[in-house]
Motif scaffolding. Structure first.
Motif, mmCIF file in Angstrom:
data_model
loop_
_atom_site.group_PDB
_atom_site.id
_atom_site.type_symbol
_atom_site.label_atom_id
_atom_site.label_comp_id
_atom_site.label_asym_id
_atom_site.label_seq_id
_atom_site.Cartn_x
_atom_site.Cartn_y
_atom_site.Cartn_z
ATOM 1 N N PHE A 89 8.526 -8.248 -3.881
ATOM 2 C CA PHE A 89 8.221 -7.054 -4.653
ATOM 3 C C PHE A 89 8.998 -7.055 -5.963
ATOM 4 O O PHE A 89 8.655 -6.318 -6.890
ATOM 5 N N VAL A 113 2.703 -5.847 -5.155
ATOM 6 C CA VAL A 113 2.656 -4.641 -5.985
ATOM 7 C C VAL A 113 1.902 -3.544 -5.231
ATOM 8 O O VAL A 113 1.219 -3.807 -4.248
ATOM 9 N N ARG A 114 2.049 -2.304 -5.698
ATOM 10 C CA ARG A 114 1.297 -1.207 -5.096
ATOM 11 C C ARG A 114 -0.172 -1.302 -5.496
ATOM 12 O O ARG A 114 -1.054 -1.256 -4.656
ATOM 13 N N LYS A 115 -0.410 -1.399 -6.800
ATOM 14 C CA LYS A 115 -1.789 -1.494 -7.270
ATOM 15 C C LYS A 115 -1.823 -2.332 -8.534
ATOM 16 O O LYS A 115 -0.807 -2.592 -9.182
ATOM 17 N N PRO A 155 -1.810 -6.684 -4.048
ATOM 18 C CA PRO A 155 -1.816 -5.216 -4.042
ATOM 19 C C PRO A 155 -1.962 -4.646 -2.635
ATOM 20 O O PRO A 155 -2.338 -5.359 -1.691
ATOM 21 N N ARG A 156 -1.676 -3.343 -2.520
ATOM 22 C CA ARG A 156 -1.824 -2.648 -1.250
ATOM 23 C C ARG A 156 -3.307 -2.451 -0.945
ATOM 24 O O ARG A 156 -4.092 -2.068 -1.826
ATOM 25 N N ASP A 196 -5.072 -0.243 0.640
ATOM 26 C CA ASP A 196 -5.723 1.054 0.492
ATOM 27 C C ASP A 196 -5.850 1.506 -0.958
ATOM 28 O O ASP A 196 -6.440 2.549 -1.239
ATOM 29 N N LEU A 197 -5.319 0.714 -1.895
ATOM 30 C CA LEU A 197 -5.419 1.051 -3.315
ATOM 31 C C LEU A 197 -6.295 0.054 -4.079
ATOM 32 O O LEU A 197 -6.306 0.041 -5.299
ATOM 33 N N TRP A 226 -2.051 -6.495 1.125
ATOM 34 C CA TRP A 226 -1.065 -6.240 2.166
ATOM 35 C C TRP A 226 -1.198 -4.777 2.599
ATOM 36 O O TRP A 226 -1.955 -4.027 2.015
ATOM 37 N N GLY A 227 -0.483 -4.403 3.660
ATOM 38 C CA GLY A 227 -0.506 -3.004 4.103
ATOM 39 C C GLY A 227 -1.685 -2.658 4.981
ATOM 40 O O GLY A 227 -2.146 -1.511 4.979
#
Length: 246
Positions: free
Chosen positions: A147, A168-170, A189-190, A192-193, A212-213
């Motif tokens: 990250f 990353v998140r998005k 990226p995550r 769900d995003l 991921w996630g």
């Protein structure tokens, strides 16, 4: 939804900390089960023991696994004695041991691709990980993930030929700009995003986009797997690697 979900190659089915839905995460039991399922990509987390061994463990604290203390404050001699399986199932996995990166490399060699997330805080971790990879000549079979953009910069400076994956998140303009500058191999990226547009834009910058996630209830996990496929991702980490098949 019928299982397994069928995906086209070369979509990466990445066993998250091994087949961690069925065996204690980041242990040989979880990694072996993933390999037995036919998985060719395994994600794992590494930290540095106080005496410089690259240890496979996710949490900085050992509390969740039933032990006091922190990985980076203990020697390999101490860590190697811990029971890392009973927290998951004392009947099935009592006595399962913690592994070093070199132990996994010795066992699996070039049979799989290793997605190695640098989790520990030690400044020496990137260099030690690169050294172990070089010792086993497995650079072509490793993707280093983090990250931390700064950590990936350090890895690139030490071993510029290694592939990098930035978690990353998005996906946004800043991520795309930095990924291009560092020439990362994957943007991660995550799940769900994700959007199709974001994946398409990322593909113009990096060779691969993997998610991921993928967590939650059965229905949520299946929906997130489908989201990664529909968005055009090149793979995803998943605790249930047998739920996806080529």
């Amino acid at each position: 939804m019928q299982l397994p979900i069928i995906v086209k190659r070369p979509f990466r089915i990445i066993a998250h900390r091994g087949a961690s839905a069925y065996a204690p995460e980041n242990t040989w039991a979880a990694f072996k089960l993933a390999v037995d399922m036919g998985v060719k990509d395994i994600e794992l987390d590494v930290q540095l023991s106080i005496d410089g061994e690259v240890v496979i463990c996710h949490d900085l604290s050992l509390e969740r696994y039933g032990h006091p203390g922190y990985v980076e404050a203990m020697s390999w001699a101490e860590l190697s004695q811990l029971d890392m399986g009973s927290w998951f199932s004392p009947y099935l996995f009592h006595g399962e041991k913690i592994l070093r990166l070199q132990d996994l490399f010795k066992e699996c060699g070039s049979e799989i691709t290793y997605h190695v997330e640098l989790k520990g805080k030690s400044d020496k971790l990137p260099g030690q990980v690169c050294r172990v990879i070089e010792d086993f000549n497995l650079g072509d079979h490793v993707i280093i993930t983090s990250f931390s953009y700064e950590t990936l910069e350090r890895v690139s400076a030490i071993a510029p030929c290694l592939r990098l994956g930035w978690l990353v998140r998005k996906i946004d303009d800043d991520v795309l700009s930095k990924a291009r500058a560092l020439e990362v191999f994957q943007i991660c990226p995550r799940a769900d995003l994700l959007t199709k547009k974001a994946v398409r834009l990322a593909r113009s910058v990096v060779p691969e986009v993997r998610a991921w996630g993928v967590n939650g209830s059965r229905e949520e996990v299946l929906a997130l797997i489908q989201t990664t496929i529909d968005a055009g991702c090149d793979g995803t980490t998943v605790n249930w690697p047998d739920w996806i098949s080529h």
